[in-house]
Design a protein around this motif. Structure first.
Motif, PDB file in Angstrom:
ATOM      1  N   VAL A 198      16.944  17.603 -61.532  1.00  0.00           N
ATOM      2  CA  VAL A 198      16.989  16.219 -61.039  1.00  0.00           C
ATOM      3  C   VAL A 198      17.735  15.383 -62.076  1.00  0.00           C
ATOM      4  O   VAL A 198      17.426  15.437 -63.269  1.00  0.00           O
ATOM      5  CB  VAL A 198      15.566  15.661 -60.783  1.00  0.00           C
ATOM      6  CG1 VAL A 198      15.588  14.157 -60.530  1.00  0.00           C
ATOM      7  CG2 VAL A 198      14.936  16.370 -59.580  1.00  0.00           C
TER       8      VAL A 198
ATOM      9  N   LEU B  77      17.160  10.320 -54.658  1.00  0.00           N
ATOM     10  CA  LEU B  77      15.715  10.176 -54.456  1.00  0.00           C
ATOM     11  C   LEU B  77      15.362   8.701 -54.636  1.00  0.00           C
ATOM     12  O   LEU B  77      15.904   8.043 -55.535  1.00  0.00           O
ATOM     13  CB  LEU B  77      14.942  10.990 -55.494  1.00  0.00           C
ATOM     14  CG  LEU B  77      15.143  12.509 -55.446  1.00  0.00           C
ATOM     15  CD1 LEU B  77      14.685  13.148 -56.753  1.00  0.00           C
ATOM     16  CD2 LEU B  77      14.371  13.104 -54.277  1.00  0.00           C
TER      17      LEU B  77
ATOM     18  N   HIS C  56       8.007  12.894 -61.742  1.00  0.00           N
ATOM     19  CA  HIS C  56       8.255  13.744 -62.932  1.00  0.00           C
ATOM     20  C   HIS C  56       9.473  13.219 -63.666  1.00  0.00           C
ATOM     21  O   HIS C  56       9.541  13.262 -64.897  1.00  0.00           O
ATOM     22  CB  HIS C  56       8.435  15.222 -62.515  1.00  0.00           C
ATOM     23  CG  HIS C  56       9.867  15.607 -62.341  1.00  0.00           C
ATOM     24  ND1 HIS C  56      10.514  15.569 -61.127  1.00  0.00           N
ATOM     25  CD2 HIS C  56      10.806  15.999 -63.243  1.00  0.00           C
ATOM     26  CE1 HIS C  56      11.782  15.927 -61.293  1.00  0.00           C
ATOM     27  NE2 HIS C  56      11.981  16.203 -62.554  1.00  0.00           N
TER      28      HIS C  56
ATOM     29  N   ASN D 191       8.812   8.654 -51.836  1.00  0.00           N
ATOM     30  CA  ASN D 191       9.616   9.509 -50.956  1.00  0.00           C
ATOM     31  C   ASN D 191       8.716   9.818 -49.768  1.00  0.00           C
ATOM     32  O   ASN D 191       7.492   9.647 -49.849  1.00  0.00           O
ATOM     33  CB  ASN D 191      10.008  10.821 -51.665  1.00  0.00           C
ATOM     34  CG  ASN D 191      10.956  10.589 -52.840  1.00  0.00           C
ATOM     35  OD1 ASN D 191      12.054  10.079 -52.671  1.00  0.00           O
ATOM     36  ND2 ASN D 191      10.522  10.961 -54.035  1.00  0.00           N
TER      37      ASN D 191
ATOM     38  N   HIS E 130      10.399  15.871 -47.967  1.00  0.00           N
ATOM     39  CA  HIS E 130       9.558  16.648 -48.883  1.00  0.00           C
ATOM     40  C   HIS E 130       8.387  17.221 -48.076  1.00  0.00           C
ATOM     41  O   HIS E 130       7.719  16.474 -47.341  1.00  0.00           O
ATOM     42  CB  HIS E 130       8.970  15.770 -49.997  1.00  0.00           C
ATOM     43  CG  HIS E 130       9.982  15.268 -50.987  1.00  0.00           C
ATOM     44  ND1 HIS E 130      10.908  14.296 -50.690  1.00  0.00           N
ATOM     45  CD2 HIS E 130      10.191  15.605 -52.289  1.00  0.00           C
ATOM     46  CE1 HIS E 130      11.644  14.056 -51.765  1.00  0.00           C
ATOM     47  NE2 HIS E 130      11.232  14.828 -52.756  1.00  0.00           N
TER      48      HIS E 130
ATOM     49  N   ASP F 296       9.357  22.119 -56.365  1.00  0.00           N
ATOM     50  CA  ASP F 296       9.020  21.348 -57.557  1.00  0.00           C
ATOM     51  C   ASP F 296       8.147  22.196 -58.481  1.00  0.00           C
ATOM     52  O   ASP F 296       7.082  22.669 -58.067  1.00  0.00           O
ATOM     53  CB  ASP F 296       8.288  20.062 -57.143  1.00  0.00           C
ATOM     54  CG  ASP F 296       8.288  19.015 -58.243  1.00  0.00           C
ATOM     55  OD1 ASP F 296       8.327  19.402 -59.423  1.00  0.00           O
ATOM     56  OD2 ASP F 296       8.235  17.825 -57.912  1.00  0.00           O
TER      57      ASP F 296
ATOM     58  N   GLY G  22       5.221  13.926 -58.794  1.00  0.00           N
ATOM     59  CA  GLY G  22       4.587  12.610 -58.957  1.00  0.00           C
ATOM     60  C   GLY G  22       4.498  11.831 -57.660  1.00  0.00           C
ATOM     61  O   GLY G  22       3.445  11.256 -57.338  1.00  0.00           O
TER      62      GLY G  22
HETATM   63  O1  PYC Z   1       7.915  14.133 -59.276  1.00  0.00           O
HETATM   64  O2  PYC Z   1       8.213  12.673 -57.669  1.00  0.00           O
HETATM   65  C1  PYC Z   1       8.502  13.724 -58.237  1.00  0.00           C
HETATM   66  C2  PYC Z   1       9.588  14.564 -57.692  1.00  0.00           C
HETATM   67  C3  PYC Z   1      10.307  14.348 -56.560  1.00  0.00           C
HETATM   68  C4  PYC Z   1      11.224  15.399 -56.454  1.00  0.00           C
HETATM   69  C5  PYC Z   1      11.023  16.235 -57.534  1.00  0.00           C
HETATM   70  N1  PYC Z   1      10.022  15.703 -58.280  1.00  0.00           N
END
Ligand code: PYC
Length: 335
Positions: A83, A108, A113, A185, A231, A257, A262
């Protein structure tokens, strides 16, 4: 203190510009991982997105500089799981930073994270000290507390469940039920399934969750305002003492993930609250498929649920990416 925001290099047209002498384009990045999930923060050499809300700058990024996104996170410099986080000057000067998150296929809204990774990176750069820091994202301002221990608590955007127990017909798998929830998301959260959530099952879990995502798309089952649910999150009990649940999260672009996610944990907390299964201040320990754990809790203000996610990131590399316009794969391999 504010991070030094570098950049000023325009994007995709530069990727294609012929080399003059030995002038390559370079992009300074710091890599970290949060519970196994990597984040690459672009600290210098990113595209010039101008000023204004992060949501507007994200539109410019997507429309004009998508090659830059792909060059930074896709192979051969990156991988599907990486990411990216473009550090931006915030609109509100009281914020420590602005950030736009991106991955192998797009952008995103928020990334839990990634925010933990960003805060750990700013601390590593000695740009911030322990304490609370506001960070602008395209879906709103979040705050993050850098603890003396190095752990980070992200106070996320308001999260909510928009539909419970939605049935979707998934070819080869039958009817699957899940909740649709927002945690920064859009997520489809599935509790009932027959899969063991273990690393040796990753291929099967990826096939199952990809099939769910495709079935949601073809059946036009979406988040609010027709937004794609990109997701998919499966849950199972954890075998680890003191941990409430284990998950497997399929991200857009079909990587899973490595962290407990998160925004996914935030969506889960919103569902637990809607079901009366979590109270303010109660700790929910969410474990990922690799065994890393986030601690989640909620605050309720004016009827809205605000999740907090605590985790830790470690810096793993400092690097200068080199973009050579003679390289036919300079803008990365797009799937
Ligand atoms: O931790 O929100 C997160 C996340 C979204 C996509 C990968 N990690």
């Amino acid at each position: 203190m504010r991070p030094a925001l570098g950049g000023g290099v325009s994007a995709c047209e530069d990727l294609a510009k012929p080399i003059i002498g030995d002038r390559y384009r370079t992009v300074r990045v710091i890599d970290s991982h949060t519970g196994g999930e990597p984040t690459r923060v672009v600290i210098n050499g990113g595209p010039e997105l101008g000023t204004g809300p992060l949501s507007e700058r994200l539109k410019r990024f997507r429309a004009q500089y998508d090659d830059f996104r792909s060059a930074v996170v896709n192979e051969p410099r990156g991988s599907d799981v990486l990411v990216g986080a473009l550090l931006c000057e915030p609109v509100d000067p009281s914020c420590s930073a602005g950030v736009i998150f991106f991955n192998n296929v797009g952008y995103l809204g928020m990334c839990g994270h990634g925010t933990i990774g960003l805060v750990a990176t700013l601390a590593y750069m000695m740009q911030i000290a322990p304490g609370e820091h506001k960070i602008e994202t395209p879906v709103g301002t979040v705050s993050a507390i850098l603890h003396e221990s190095g752990e980070v608590t992200v106070n996320n955007v308001a999260s909510y469940r928009t539909a419970a127990n939605v049935a979707v017909q998934v070819p080869n798998y039958g009817t699957v039920f899940g909740d649709i929830a927002w945690g920064g998301n859009w997520f489809f959260l599935v509790r009932e399934h027959t899969f063991e959530l273990t690393l040796k099952n990753v291929e099967r879990l990826t096939s199952f969750t990809s099939a769910i995502k495709e079935a949601l798309r073809t059946n036009r089952i979406t988040g609010d305002e027709g937004r794609e649910i990109d997701h998919i999150e499966l849950f199972a009990p954890s075998c680890t003492m003191g941990v409430d649940s284990r998950n497997f999260v399929l991200c857009p672009g079909n990587a899973y993930d490595r962290s407990p996610c998160g925004t996914g944990t935030s969506a889960k907390l919103a569902c637990l609250h809607a079901d009366g299964k979590i109270k303010e201040g109660q700790i929910w320990r969410q474990e990922s498929i690799v065994g890393s754990v986030f601690e989640g809790s909620i605050k309720v203000r004016d009827g809205k649920v605000y999740p907090s996610i605590k985790g830790r990131a470690f810096v793993s590399a400092e690097a200068e990416l080199v973009l050579d316009p003679r390289d036919p794969l300079c803008a990365g391999i797009r799937g």
